[in-house]
Scaffold this active site. Structure first.
Site, mmCIF file in Angstrom:
data_model
loop_
_atom_site.group_PDB
_atom_site.id
_atom_site.type_symbol
_atom_site.label_atom_id
_atom_site.label_comp_id
_atom_site.label_asym_id
_atom_site.label_seq_id
_atom_site.Cartn_x
_atom_site.Cartn_y
_atom_site.Cartn_z
ATOM 1 N N ARG A 108 -7.769 -32.815 10.845
ATOM 2 C CA ARG A 108 -8.049 -33.817 11.876
ATOM 3 C C ARG A 108 -9.375 -34.524 11.596
ATOM 4 O O ARG A 108 -9.471 -35.753 11.707
ATOM 5 C CB ARG A 108 -8.080 -33.147 13.247
ATOM 6 N N THR B 58 -4.632 -27.033 27.496
ATOM 7 C CA THR B 58 -4.418 -25.843 28.325
ATOM 8 C C THR B 58 -2.910 -25.727 28.576
ATOM 9 O O THR B 58 -2.411 -26.187 29.600
ATOM 10 C CB THR B 58 -5.179 -25.931 29.668
ATOM 11 N N THR C 221 -7.179 -29.376 32.079
ATOM 12 C CA THR C 221 -6.526 -29.010 33.332
ATOM 13 C C THR C 221 -6.530 -27.492 33.503
ATOM 14 O O THR C 221 -6.124 -26.758 32.601
ATOM 15 C CB THR C 221 -5.078 -29.518 33.362
ATOM 16 N N CYS D 156 1.272 -32.438 30.786
ATOM 17 C CA CYS D 156 0.660 -32.611 32.108
ATOM 18 C C CYS D 156 1.657 -32.280 33.215
ATOM 19 O O CYS D 156 1.603 -31.204 33.795
ATOM 20 C CB CYS D 156 0.139 -34.046 32.271
ATOM 21 N N ARG E 269 4.771 -32.781 22.168
ATOM 22 C CA ARG E 269 4.494 -31.504 22.833
ATOM 23 C C ARG E 269 5.294 -31.364 24.123
ATOM 24 O O ARG E 269 5.309 -32.241 24.962
ATOM 25 C CB ARG E 269 3.000 -31.377 23.148
#
Length: 418
Positions: free
Chosen positions: A37, A85, A120, A260, A331
């Site tokens: 990355r 998370t 989160t 999310c 994801r």
């Protein structure tokens, strides 16, 4: 303006745009444990596509650094944590990345430094889970030697209109004074403004209910789509009619995935159960949304049978594998549920997505993407339009023998939709 030196920990969909925004006014170091990355960003490439090559190079021109060496961030005084998370296979919160990041920061934490979490979490995680690690590793005392803040991320992947500086930001601090420092820091880059919450727990709770509320509302319209399907009523027509009332909320049915909406409610329910309360509505919404992929696959199979198609070995094309439109993020994509269920019926399923990275899809789901430029769509028994990417909106599917199931209702005509 205070001369802060900022380290952003985690350079994904949240961290990189935030670091870029801060680099306009502050000295910023972007830290990520993944060497690949760092190498890509140093060469101007952001595979998440949240930043263009020009924006990455602009950040570098602003003297922003990218590193995976902990010592490089040792002289920063603001540490902002933006790591994922996720939940584990049992749908329990997995704080491993957050706790590992806290351990790393603890090794370089100094007197008067501020650690701000954006990931989160459930209410209480910052002060109950992260702070003890910071204290243990650093040997410093919380709210005496160092301080914390929480400012929940509000990044919307793939959205080029509502970017990080254009979305109002909730802020908080571990003391009233630090709360003002954190608020002023974000106010200096967030043009949409900020809201200073009275405590870290309030800010944590605000974040986790934002997506829980969306999850419940989507579950409601998903259930409506199931009911109206049995009544042979067009769900979208119903929603359009109901939407003429000024206070009707414009939610649409669909697969609920991503990192999310499909994850955050489990953080809230985990904490609720920990204190002895079983959250019925939130979990009911989660169960319904988690089962939508199976429902879609069964609807496709029913339509195939009605058209006289042989199910065993039938070629089915899935268009889209990312968790949302116009975004490469795969994801927690619930499209995989549709794919696995169709495979269980004996269908030969192929997947195409011009946004997704083929290597990522292979690694995450063990699927080989079909090259979008080489698709012979007419050759498939059924086509499932799973993600509303822009290029799919003008598709023309004229094979009357085919089943076309449009999950996102973006085509003018189809055999089935939610």
């Amino acid at each position: 303006m205070i001369n802060h030196k900022i380290a952003v920990i985690g350079l994904g969909y949240v961290g990189l745009p935030l670091a870029h925004a801060f680099s306009e006014k502050y000295e910023v170091i972007g830290f990520d444990i993944a060497q690949w990355r760092i190498d890509e960003l140093r060469s101007g490439i952001d595979r998440t596509l949240e930043l263009s090559r020009e924006q990455v190079n602009q950040a570098i021109a602003n003297k922003m650094q990218f590193t995976n060496i902990l010592e490089d961030i040792s002289d920063c005084n603001i540490y902002i944590v933006t790591v994922p998370t996720p939940i584990d296979k049992h749908k329990k919160p997995d704080l491993t990345p957050l706790l590992k990041a806290s351990e790393s920061i603890g090794k370089v934490l100094k007197k008067d430094d501020i650690v701000i979490y954006e990931s989160t979490v459930y209410p209480g995680a910052t002060e109950e889970d992260c702070v003890p690690i910071l204290e243990k590793i650093s040997g410093l005392t919380f709210n005496q030697d160092f301080y914390c803040g929480y400012s929940p991320e509000r990044i919307n992947p793939g959205d080029k209109k509502h970017t990080v500086t254009k979305i109002l930001k909730v802020t908080s601090g571990s003391t009233p004074k630090i709360g003002k420092v954190v608020d002023e820091l974000y106010s200096s880059i967030i043009t949409a403004g900020t809201h200073l919450a009275p405590s870290i727990k309030v800010a944590e709770a605000a974040k986790v209910i934002e997506n829980s509320q969306r999850d419940i509302n989507i579950a409601f319209v998903n259930e409506l789509s199931m009911i109206f399907s049995r009544l042979d009523i067009d769900t979208n027509a119903v929603l359009e009619a109901a939407g003429t009332k000024w206070n009707f909320l414009p939610f649409k049915p669909g697969l609920v995935g991503g990192h999310c909406i499909g994850v955050d409610p489990y953080y809230l329910t985990h904490k609720a159960q920990e204190v002895g309360y079983n959250p019925e509505i939130i979990l009911a919404g989660r169960r319904l949304n988690d089962n939508m992929g199976i429902y879609v696959a069964n609807q496709v199979i029913k339509l195939m049978i009605k058209k006289g198609q042989k199910i065993e070995g039938a070629k089915v094309l899935i268009l889209g594998i990312t968790f949302k439109e116009n975004c490469p993020d795969i994801r927690n994509s619930r499209v995989i549920d549709v794919i696995r269920e169709l495979q269980d019926f004996g269908c030969s399923v192929e997947v195409s997505d011009y946004w997704a990275d083929a290597d990522d899809v292979k690694r995450e789901y063990n699927l080989n993407l079909v090259d979008s430029s080489k698709l012979d769509i007419e050759s498939y028994s059924s086509v499932v339009l799973a993600v509303a990417h822009d290029k799919y909106r003008d598709m023309s599917l004229n094979n009357q023998k085919q089943v076309v199931f449009d999950i996102k209702s973006i085509l003018s005509e189809s055999d089935g939709r939610l």
